[in-house]
Design a protein around this motif. Structure first.
Motif, short mmCIF file in Angstrom:
data_model
loop_
_atom_site.label_atom_id
_atom_site.label_comp_id
_atom_site.label_asym_id
_atom_site.label_seq_id
_atom_site.Cartn_x
_atom_site.Cartn_y
_atom_site.Cartn_z
N LEU A 199 0.83 -1.20 0.00
CA LEU A 199 0.00 0.00 0.00
C LEU A 199 0.87 1.26 0.00
CD1 LEU A 199 -3.07 0.27 0.10
CD2 LEU A 199 -2.94 0.20 2.58
N TYR A 200 0.43 2.28 -0.73
CA TYR A 200 1.03 3.62 -0.78
C TYR A 200 2.38 3.68 -1.49
CZ TYR A 200 -2.31 3.88 3.07
OH TYR A 200 -3.44 3.77 3.85
N VAL A 201 2.74 2.62 -2.19
CA VAL A 201 4.03 2.61 -2.88
C VAL A 201 3.75 2.35 -4.35
CG1 VAL A 201 6.23 1.39 -3.03
CG2 VAL A 201 5.14 1.68 -0.81
N SER A 202 4.50 3.00 -5.23
CA SER A 202 4.23 2.73 -6.65
C SER A 202 5.10 1.57 -7.13
CB SER A 202 4.48 3.99 -7.49
OG SER A 202 5.84 4.19 -7.72
N GLY A 203 4.55 0.81 -8.05
CA GLY A 203 5.25 -0.37 -8.56
C GLY A 203 6.56 -0.02 -9.23
N ASP A 204 6.60 1.11 -9.97
CA ASP A 204 7.85 1.44 -10.67
C ASP A 204 8.95 1.84 -9.69
OD1 ASP A 204 6.56 3.81 -10.13
OD2 ASP A 204 7.01 4.75 -12.07
N GLU A 205 8.57 2.51 -8.59
CA GLU A 205 9.58 2.84 -7.58
C GLU A 205 10.14 1.58 -6.93
OE1 GLU A 205 9.04 6.68 -5.03
OE2 GLU A 205 7.06 5.83 -5.37
N LEU A 206 9.26 0.61 -6.67
CA LEU A 206 9.70 -0.66 -6.08
C LEU A 206 10.66 -1.39 -7.01
CD1 LEU A 206 6.49 -2.18 -4.48
CD2 LEU A 206 8.67 -1.79 -3.32
N VAL A 207 10.26 -1.48 -8.29
CA VAL A 207 11.09 -2.19 -9.26
C VAL A 207 12.45 -1.49 -9.39
CG1 VAL A 207 11.33 -2.77 -11.72
CG2 VAL A 207 9.16 -3.18 -10.54
N ALA A 208 12.43 -0.15 -9.45
CA ALA A 208 13.69 0.60 -9.60
C ALA A 208 14.56 0.48 -8.35
CB ALA A 208 13.38 2.07 -9.91
N GLY A 209 13.92 0.56 -7.17
CA GLY A 209 14.67 0.47 -5.93
C GLY A 209 15.32 -0.90 -5.75
N LEU A 210 14.58 -1.94 -6.10
CA LEU A 210 15.14 -3.30 -6.00
C LEU A 210 16.23 -3.51 -7.05
CD1 LEU A 210 11.83 -5.23 -5.30
CD2 LEU A 210 13.80 -5.05 -3.75
N ASP A 211 16.03 -2.94 -8.22
CA ASP A 211 17.04 -3.05 -9.28
C ASP A 211 18.35 -2.40 -8.84
OD1 ASP A 211 17.81 -3.85 -11.95
OD2 ASP A 211 17.76 -1.73 -12.48
N ARG A 212 18.26 -1.23 -8.17
CA ARG A 212 19.48 -0.57 -7.69
C ARG A 212 20.22 -1.45 -6.68
NH1 ARG A 212 16.42 4.16 -8.14
NH2 ARG A 212 15.66 4.03 -5.99
N ARG A 213 19.46 -2.29 -5.97
CA ARG A 213 20.10 -3.19 -5.00
C ARG A 213 20.42 -4.55 -5.61
NH1 ARG A 213 17.28 0.52 -2.33
NH2 ARG A 213 17.89 1.14 -0.21
N GLY A 214 20.26 -4.65 -6.91
CA GLY A 214 20.72 -5.86 -7.60
C GLY A 214 19.67 -6.93 -7.82
N PHE A 215 18.39 -6.58 -7.64
CA PHE A 215 17.34 -7.59 -7.81
C PHE A 215 16.37 -7.19 -8.91
CE2 PHE A 215 18.90 -8.12 -3.48
CZ PHE A 215 19.18 -9.47 -3.49
N GLY A 216 16.17 -8.09 -9.85
CA GLY A 216 15.28 -7.84 -10.98
C GLY A 216 13.95 -8.54 -10.78
N VAL A 217 12.89 -7.76 -10.64
CA VAL A 217 11.55 -8.34 -10.44
C VAL A 217 10.56 -7.69 -11.41
CG1 VAL A 217 11.96 -8.81 -7.99
CG2 VAL A 217 10.88 -6.65 -8.68
N ALA A 218 9.40 -8.31 -11.55
CA ALA A 218 8.34 -7.77 -12.39
C ALA A 218 7.27 -7.12 -11.52
CB ALA A 218 7.71 -8.90 -13.22
N SER A 219 6.39 -6.36 -12.14
CA SER A 219 5.29 -5.73 -11.41
C SER A 219 4.06 -5.66 -12.30
CB SER A 219 5.67 -4.31 -10.98
OG SER A 219 4.54 -3.62 -10.48
N GLY A 220 2.89 -5.85 -11.68
CA GLY A 220 1.64 -5.75 -12.42
C GLY A 220 0.98 -4.38 -12.26
N SER A 221 1.71 -3.44 -11.65
CA SER A 221 1.14 -2.12 -11.46
C SER A 221 1.12 -1.34 -12.77
CB SER A 221 1.95 -1.34 -10.41
OG SER A 221 1.87 -1.99 -9.16
N ALA A 222 0.14 -0.45 -12.88
CA ALA A 222 -0.06 0.26 -14.14
C ALA A 222 1.17 1.08 -14.53
CB ALA A 222 -1.27 1.17 -14.03
N CYS A 223 1.83 1.67 -13.54
CA CYS A 223 2.94 2.57 -13.85
C CYS A 223 4.14 1.80 -14.41
CB CYS A 223 3.34 3.34 -12.60
SG CYS A 223 3.35 2.35 -11.12
N THR A 224 4.13 0.48 -14.33
CA THR A 224 5.23 -0.30 -14.89
C THR A 224 4.85 -0.90 -16.23
OG1 THR A 224 4.54 -2.35 -13.86
CG2 THR A 224 5.99 -0.95 -12.57
#
Lengths: 373, 75
Positions: free
Chosen positions: A294-319
């Motif tokens: 809740l309250y977090v955007s999918g693209d920020e999550l994907v980008a933040g995890l990518d910066r820490r070396g983890f590649g994940v997918a997201s079903g959020s609209a912004c991604t």
């Protein structure tokens, strides 16, 4: 197994890194399988031998006969040809499908508008309403029913073999998410899969059509499965078969390890405030877990995890390429923003999973600190 | 008179963040409308209500045609 080069890549539900068995087979077959397998010369016969071998192996792996197997240009291509080919062989035009089918299925359904099309709802876990689907299949104008083996976004297994269909209505099963990971449904008229989702090369789709099923190619070209999309990429097909055989030999062991790793991620995600893990917790794909924060955007999550070396997918609209969020999450009534789908490699380590859990907690905490909720 | 928050032009999770901030400002039993043109709000407002134990009343349309999602504060 794979070396650590893919470490941190946790999006195998999109594409699994090439399995070593596939790489080895592909390299050998590139030099042997170049000719057109329809030709009667020596090189052609050699390519034919490799292609027939690939068909036999894939057939055995998915519970079919070799002459029921065709190789398509991709998983999407196999889905389109399988579903539309079953529909074309029937007098009606309606497709009854679950609301959470892969977009390849929905695009095929939407290709020709029909008042007889019907989307069948799912429960909060993403499992289709079997009774509603059985009822819908009995309405006039229905040509075919489409139900996936398991959901590609949330991992929930669909009770395909329990579906009660009239004898004359064929069943199309999109098994792309399940092949190589779980036992497959047995009651289908046509089944589609995609090699790069089990560690085969990209550009290889599999379409299986039962000999007892009525199927007509929906696109220009010959009927029959031998040369589905024009010329078959013989080395790719053989590499796909080798990968599937190797993956299946280790399936139960891999699944048990991944189940435990997914449970670890489930516990970590579930411990985050205002985070909901979605999909069936038990009857699911072994390698995949999805949750929404809740309250977090999918693209920020994907980008933040990518910066820490983890590649994940997201079903959020912004991604996504559109503003529409995942139709799967929407159909389940799940939160569509802040969504993350994690799908493990066969060689993902426990240590890597611990690293991911720490990164996830840090990223979610950081993003929320920035918005003051 | 229903309290209303204008989230036109905001994308996910903006409208939901605004909803979470605004709901404590109304009395228990009262309703709050979120006006949002982000397609995700249609799914996320009801999902938020379910997760937070609030009541999702339903979807209306604002005068300019933008969807208006109505929530009742239960706690």
């Amino acid at each position: 197994m794979n070396v650590t080069s893919a470490r941190g890549y946790l999006d195998t539900a999109s594409a699994e890194p090439l399995h070593p068995a596939a790489r080895e087979t592909l390299l050998a077959a590139l030099d042997r399988g170049y000719a057109d397998p329809r030709r009667l010369h020596r090189a052609g016969r050699d390519a034919r031998l490799l292609l027939d071998n690939a068909r036999a192996v894939v057939a055995e792996c998915i519970g079919a006969r070799a002459d029921e197997i065709g190789f398509a240009a991709s998983g999407t291509d196999a889905v389109h040809r399988g579903l539309l080919g079953l529909a074309r062989a029937r007098s009606g035009e309606g497709v009854v499908h679950s609301a959470v089918e892969h977009s390849a299925v929905l695009q095929a359904v939407g290709w020709q508008d029909s008042p007889a099309h019907q989307s069948v709802p799912v429960d909060a876990a993403g499992r289709v309403d079997l009774a509603a689907m059985a009822d819908a299949a009995r309405r006039p104008g229905v040509a075919v029913v489409a139900l996936q083996a398991a959901n590609q976004e949330v991992g929930t297994v669909q009770p395909v073999d329990a579906l009660d269909l009239p004898d004359d209505v064929p069943l199309f099963v999109d098994a792309a998410a399940s092949v190589g990971r779980l036992p497959l449904p047995t009651r289908w008229s046509a089944l589609a899969a995609s090699a790069h989702k089990w560690g085969g090369p990209g550009g290889v789709g599999v379409l299986a059509v039962r000999r007892s099923a009525r199927w007509t190619t929906p696109f220009p070209g010959d009927d029959g499965l031998d040369q589905l999309s024009g010329s078959t990429w013989v080395p790719g097909a053989l590499a796909a078969a080798a990968a599937l055989q190797a993956v299946l030999a280790e399936r139960d062991e891999t699944a048990a390890r991944q189940h435990a790793q997914v449970d670890r991620i489930r516990a970590c995600a579930g411990a985050l405030p205002d985070t909901e893990v979605v999909g069936d917790p038990v009857d699911r794909l072994p390698h995949l877990i999805t949750f929404s924060c809740l309250y977090v955007s999918g693209d920020e999550l994907v980008a933040g995890l990518d910066r820490r070396g983890f590649g994940v997918a997201s079903g959020s609209a912004c991604t996504a390429s559109t503003l529409e969020p995942s139709h799967v999450l929407a159909a389940m009534g799940a939160l569509t923003h802040g969504n993350v789908r994690v799908s493990l490699r066969a060689d993902t380590t426990d240590d890597e999973v611990e690293g991911f859990c720490a990164a996830l907690t840090a990223v979610v905490t950081d993003i929320r600190a920035g918005i003051g909720t | 008179m229903t309290a209303e928050i204008d989230c036109r032009g905001r994308v996910c999770p903006g409208p939901i963040i605004e909803l979470a901030k605004a709901l404590p400002g109304i009395a228990v039993g009262d309703v709050l409308a979120v006006v949002a043109d982000d397609p995700a709000a249609r799914h996320d407002v009801p999902a938020w209500c379910r997760m937070r134990g609030q009541e999702y009343v339903g979807e209306e349309t604002a005068d300019d045609g933008v969807p208006r999602y109505v929530v009742r504060r239960l706690s």
